[in-house]
Design an enzyme around this catalytic site. Structure first.
Site, short mmCIF file in Angstrom:
data_model
loop_
_atom_site.label_atom_id
_atom_site.label_comp_id
_atom_site.label_asym_id
_atom_site.label_seq_id
_atom_site.Cartn_x
_atom_site.Cartn_y
_atom_site.Cartn_z
N CYS A 108 0.85 -1.20 0.00
CA CYS A 108 0.00 0.00 0.00
C CYS A 108 0.88 1.24 0.00
O CYS A 108 0.58 2.23 -0.69
CB CYS A 108 -0.91 0.02 1.23
SG CYS A 108 -2.33 -1.10 1.12
N HIS A 115 -0.24 -9.87 -5.03
CA HIS A 115 0.70 -9.42 -6.06
C HIS A 115 0.97 -10.56 -7.02
O HIS A 115 1.02 -11.73 -6.61
CB HIS A 115 2.00 -8.89 -5.44
CG HIS A 115 2.62 -9.81 -4.43
ND1 HIS A 115 2.16 -9.90 -3.13
CD2 HIS A 115 3.63 -10.70 -4.53
CE1 HIS A 115 2.88 -10.79 -2.48
NE2 HIS A 115 3.78 -11.30 -3.30
N HIS A 174 3.77 -11.92 -9.52
CA HIS A 174 5.15 -11.86 -10.02
C HIS A 174 5.11 -12.11 -11.53
O HIS A 174 4.41 -13.02 -11.99
CB HIS A 174 5.99 -12.97 -9.41
CG HIS A 174 6.18 -12.90 -7.93
ND1 HIS A 174 7.34 -12.43 -7.35
CD2 HIS A 174 5.38 -13.24 -6.90
CE1 HIS A 174 7.25 -12.52 -6.03
NE2 HIS A 174 6.06 -13.00 -5.73
P1 DGP Z 1 6.00 -13.10 -2.08
O1 DGP Z 1 7.06 -13.96 -1.47
O2 DGP Z 1 5.23 -13.77 -3.18
O3 DGP Z 1 5.12 -12.45 -1.05
O4 DGP Z 1 6.81 -11.94 -2.81
C1 DGP Z 1 7.08 -10.70 -2.25
C2 DGP Z 1 8.08 -10.05 -3.14
O5 DGP Z 1 8.08 -8.67 -2.84
C3 DGP Z 1 9.53 -10.53 -2.98
O6 DGP Z 1 9.96 -11.10 -4.22
C4 DGP Z 1 10.33 -9.30 -2.68
C5 DGP Z 1 9.39 -8.16 -3.00
N1 DGP Z 1 9.48 -7.02 -2.11
C6 DGP Z 1 9.31 -7.03 -0.77
N2 DGP Z 1 9.46 -5.79 -0.28
C7 DGP Z 1 9.67 -4.98 -1.34
C8 DGP Z 1 9.89 -3.58 -1.49
O7 DGP Z 1 9.89 -2.80 -0.53
N3 DGP Z 1 10.09 -3.12 -2.75
C9 DGP Z 1 10.09 -3.94 -3.83
N4 DGP Z 1 10.32 -3.37 -5.03
N5 DGP Z 1 9.88 -5.26 -3.74
C10 DGP Z 1 9.69 -5.76 -2.50
#
Ligand code: DGP
Length: 113
Positions: free
Chosen positions: A6, A99, A101
């Site tokens: 968010c 989310h 990927h």
């Molecule tokens: P999941 O494990 O499916 O919940 O993936 C979460 C993903 O989010 C992980 O690949 C790393 C990414 N991520 C976590 N925090 C941040 C952030 O602050 N910025 C960005 N760009 N990605 C993030």
């Protein structure tokens, strides 16, 4: 609500944004697992696919349209790519804001670990 995605959607936390419209934002993953690895999220907070329902289901179709457009714009649609949605503890979900990927740019293995 203390939700990191968010905050990214509200620009309270910086991210490498590659696409944005009224309802969706896409940004590069902080911890890329392939040459191209970005996340597409609804701006509206939905915790996971467990919370998709008749009232919010349209955003999911829109997210797939956005992914389709980005794949064509970035030119990886023909070679192929993977869309991943992790759900809950056993699914490996670490951020509780739905989310998707998008992984591209190399040959991906199957099955996942
Ligand atoms: P999941 O494990 O499916 O919940 O993936 C979460 C993903 O989010 C992980 O690949 C790393 C990414 N991520 C976590 N925090 C941040 C952030 O602050 N910025 C960005 N760009 N990605 C993030």
């Amino acid at each position: 609500m203390d939700c990191i995605f968010c905050k990214i959607a509200n620009k309270e936390i910086e991210s490498a944004i590659i696409y944005e419209d009224d309802s969706v934002i896409a940004f590069n993953d902080l911890n890329p697992q392939s040459p191209i690895h970005f996340l597409v999220i609804p701006k509206e907070h939905i915790s996971s696919a467990n919370d998709i329902n008749e009232d919010n289901k349209e955003i999911i179709g829109h997210i797939f349209c956005v992914i389709n457009k980005l794949a064509k714009d970035k030119g990886f649609d023909k070679d192929g790519y993977r869309i991943v949605n992790n759900i809950g503890k056993d699914g490996g979900q670490s951020v509780n804001h739905i989310h998707f990927h998008v992984l591209a740019g190399r040959s991906l293995q199957w099955p996942p670990g």
